[in-house]
Design an enzyme around this catalytic site. Structure first.
Site, PDB file in Angstrom:
ATOM      1  CB  CYS A  64      -0.898   0.035   1.227  1.00 48.24           C
ATOM      2  SG  CYS A  64      -2.097  -1.281   1.297  1.00 48.24           S
ATOM      3  CB  CYS A  93      -5.568  -2.488 -14.866  1.00 43.70           C
ATOM      4  SG  CYS A  93      -4.703  -3.728 -15.817  1.00 43.70           S
ATOM      5  CG  ASP A 111     -11.046  -5.508 -18.776  1.00 40.99           C
ATOM      6  OD1 ASP A 111     -10.004  -4.892 -18.509  1.00 40.99           O
ATOM      7  OD2 ASP A 111     -11.786  -5.992 -17.896  1.00 40.99           O
ATOM      8  CD  GLN A 144     -11.467  -6.394 -12.547  1.00 36.11           C
ATOM      9  OE1 GLN A 144     -10.415  -6.153 -11.955  1.00 36.11           O
ATOM     10  NE2 GLN A 144     -11.578  -6.273 -13.856  1.00 36.11           N
TER      11      GLN A 144
HETATM   12  C1  LIG Z   1      -7.883  -7.491 -17.110  1.00 40.00           C
HETATM   13  S1  LIG Z   1      -8.534  -9.120 -17.273  1.00 40.00           S
HETATM   14  C2  LIG Z   1     -10.210  -8.718 -17.610  1.00 40.00           C
HETATM   15  C3  LIG Z   1     -11.226  -9.802 -17.343  1.00 40.00           C
HETATM   16  C4  LIG Z   1     -12.704  -9.395 -17.333  1.00 40.00           C
HETATM   17  N1  LIG Z   1     -13.052  -8.469 -18.376  1.00 40.00           N
HETATM   18  C5  LIG Z   1     -13.131  -8.906 -15.968  1.00 40.00           C
HETATM   19  O1  LIG Z   1     -13.337  -7.711 -15.788  1.00 40.00           O
HETATM   20  O2  LIG Z   1     -13.256  -9.729 -15.058  1.00 40.00           O
HETATM   21  C6  LIG Z   1      -7.844  -9.636 -18.758  1.00 40.00           C
HETATM   22  C7  LIG Z   1      -8.260 -10.986 -19.266  1.00 40.00           C
HETATM   23  O3  LIG Z   1      -7.695 -11.149 -20.563  1.00 40.00           O
HETATM   24  C8  LIG Z   1      -7.331 -12.506 -20.727  1.00 40.00           C
HETATM   25  N2  LIG Z   1      -6.348 -12.509 -21.829  1.00 40.00           N
HETATM   26  C9  LIG Z   1      -5.059 -12.098 -21.793  1.00 40.00           C
HETATM   27  N3  LIG Z   1      -4.507 -12.178 -23.015  1.00 40.00           N
HETATM   28  C10 LIG Z   1      -5.479 -12.638 -23.853  1.00 40.00           C
HETATM   29  C11 LIG Z   1      -5.524 -12.918 -25.250  1.00 40.00           C
HETATM   30  N4  LIG Z   1      -4.454 -12.731 -26.028  1.00 40.00           N
HETATM   31  N5  LIG Z   1      -6.680 -13.346 -25.774  1.00 40.00           N
HETATM   32  C12 LIG Z   1      -7.777 -13.542 -24.995  1.00 40.00           C
HETATM   33  N6  LIG Z   1      -7.792 -13.298 -23.671  1.00 40.00           N
HETATM   34  C13 LIG Z   1      -6.659 -12.842 -23.097  1.00 40.00           C
HETATM   35  C14 LIG Z   1      -6.821 -12.919 -19.363  1.00 40.00           C
HETATM   36  O4  LIG Z   1      -6.871 -14.323 -19.205  1.00 40.00           O
HETATM   37  C15 LIG Z   1      -7.789 -12.180 -18.442  1.00 40.00           C
HETATM   38  O5  LIG Z   1      -8.899 -12.978 -18.134  1.00 40.00           O
END
Ligand SMILES: C[S@@+](CC[C@H](N)C(=O)[O-])C[C@H]1O[C@@H](n2cnc3c(N)ncnc32)[C@H](O)[C@@H]1O
Length: 466
Positions: free
Chosen positions: A93, A420, A393, A297
């Protein structure tokens, strides 16, 4: 104390261990304070804007230096007493000694500066939306485990900043109190079951990490023991059962196998030893299941504000749209917005997240969500349909140029970019605006209170063809 010009005339160059008195101007996107000594930038950790501090230089680079505080001469009016006694040593933190309202302003300022500097855009950045909870908000705990050299006592906590030395944390006020109790039990009892803490250097021992998923909805916990093994064995199974039997708040204990030499916490394979292999969580009016390896999250109450924000945007701007939810995790966006859409198509590369998403869709009686377990880039390239809007995302590294090109091609009107990492968001916005897009607004949310992390939602319009 000399000013820098006077100082240079004596010393020619700034050196390690030199001391200065400076005023902190602002905070960087990595949480360090910035001061300037006659225009030369110095980064100083654990400082707050408006602090007047005496500093000692620790490193001098060509264009900037690093320093540490040796005395706070006049504290900023925004300084407060951190509520965690371990704040200084733990490193998780970084901003906890700054009052919460001011933390929100700092996050706004960081977003604004990062966007302006990297993308050159003058898009309005809205005031940061606060987290509904600022203590006990962190519902995913990932503690690395090791053990003391001589007595073999288990150590569990976070790494000290910039090291792999574990701070043995007994109490962490940003996570639910039950997590401290579960960790304490593991610390105390693992020896009785012959479970050893992991030795990272020698790659020996059993227990590498403990991951706990706590539900804000039910208060239940899924405990995942990440072990340096490829399959379960009796001692581990007995230990898992002991954890389950000790706490009525533990709904299940799983093992995750990770015997690789890697910094990645979870291995590919998990096995449920006792109880359930998920916890339930609620976002808006939908119920979700979260497993050992599913992305969810860590601050669901703040995340819910983001899902509501995106849902309202879609509801207010479209009638029966078809939406693509990309980098979908367990299709959280897709499921939350499904009742204001004709159809939602989601794409996610993690198999376990997609399987969980299918279950969640079924349990919520949703019939208009289509889930694809694929790399987003590959899915975009082969997709023939076009979508009214696309939600992107991605992870912290942002999107590839190819993915942005494809998202641009596949969207009829908007791209809603959830990020993020302000730096990669700014880079990707620059690319999209060079293709003719306009960015209406950027809305920061505080999901990771007391840290420098910021979540942003950018509403991006494709150029209209006249
Ligand atoms: C920031 S998280 C967002 C998840 C969701 N939108 C949420 O809010 O709970 C990013 C997601 O992207 C997936 N990811 C990362 N690279 C990827 C790719 N090349 N193709 C598809 N999914 C991917 C990860 O496994 C993860 O679940």
């Amino acid at each position: 104390m000399l000013n820098y010009k006077e100082y240079l005339s004596y010393n020619k160059t700034m050196k390690v261990n030199d001391e200065f008195i400076v005023k902190i101007e602002k905070i960087t996107n990595l949480g360090a304070g910035i001061a300037k000594i006659d225009g030369f930038v110095v980064f100083i950790e654990n400082t707050c804007p408006e602090d007047k501090v005496k500093i000692k230089i620790t490193k001098v680079n060509k264009n900037f230096a690093n320093a540490q505080v040796i005395e706070i001469i006049e504290p900023s009016k925004h300084r407060v007493k951190p509520f965690c006694p371990m704040q200084k040593v733990c490193g998780a933190c970084q901003l906890q000694f700054i009052d919460y309202d001011y933390q929100l302003k700092i996050k706004h300022q960081i977003t604004e500066e990062t966007i302006r500097t990297i993308s050159g855009l003058d898009t309005p950045i809205l005031p940061t939306i606060a987290s509904p909870e600022i203590k006990n908000y962190r519902r995913k705990i990932q503690y690395p485990i090791s053990q003391t050299k001589n007595s073999g006592r288990i150590l569990a906590g976070y790494y000290k900043p910039k090291s792999h030395e574990i701070v043995n944390i007994k109490y962490c006020p940003i996570q639910p109190e039950i997590c401290d109790r579960i960790i304490e039990f593991i610390r105390e009892k693992s020896f009785d079951y012959g479970i050893q803490g992991f030795n990272e250097k020698k790659h020996t021992g059993d227990l590498r990490h403990v991951v706990i998923r706590n539900s804000a909805l039910t208060g239940k916990n899924l405990v995942v023991l990440v072990v340096n093994a490829t399959k379960s064995f009796d001692r581990l199974n007995d230990f898992a059962k002991a954890i389950y039997n000790e706490f009525e708040e533990v709904s299940g204990v799983s093992l995750n196998f990770n015997s690789k030499k890697t910094n990645v916490i979870l291995g590919q394979k998990s096995e449920s030893i006792i109880g359930e292999d998920f916890v339930k969580e609620q976002l808006i009016d939908k119920t979700f299941k979260i497993g050992a390896n599913t992305f969810f999250q860590i601050n669901p109450k703040s995340a819910e504000n983001i899902f509501k924000y995106v849902k309202n945007y879609i509801k207010n701007n479209y009638e029966e749209p078809i939406i693509l939810d990309a980098y979908a995790g367990i299709t959280t966006f897709g499921i939350c917005i499904s009742d204001v859409c004709k159809k939602v198509v989601s794409v996610e590369e993690n198999k376990e997240s997609c399987e969980m998403a299918r279950e969640v869709v079924k349990e919520n009686n949703i019939t208009n969500v289509e889930i694809h377990n694929m790399d987003a880039g590959k899915f975009f390239a082969k997709e023939k349909r076009r979508f009214d809007a696309i939600i992107l995302d991605p992870p912290r590294k942002g999107c590839t140029l190819e993915s942005l090109d494809e998202a641009f091609r596949l969207s009829k009107k908007d791209i809603i970019y959830v990020s993020c990492n302000p730096a990669t968001l700014a880079r990707d916005l620059k690319y999209l605006t060079e293709k003719g897009c306009t960015v209406e607004t950027i809305q920061p949310f505080d999901m990771f209170c007391h840290t420098y992390h910021i979540e942003n939602v950018a509403i991006i319009h494709k150029p209209t063809i006249s």
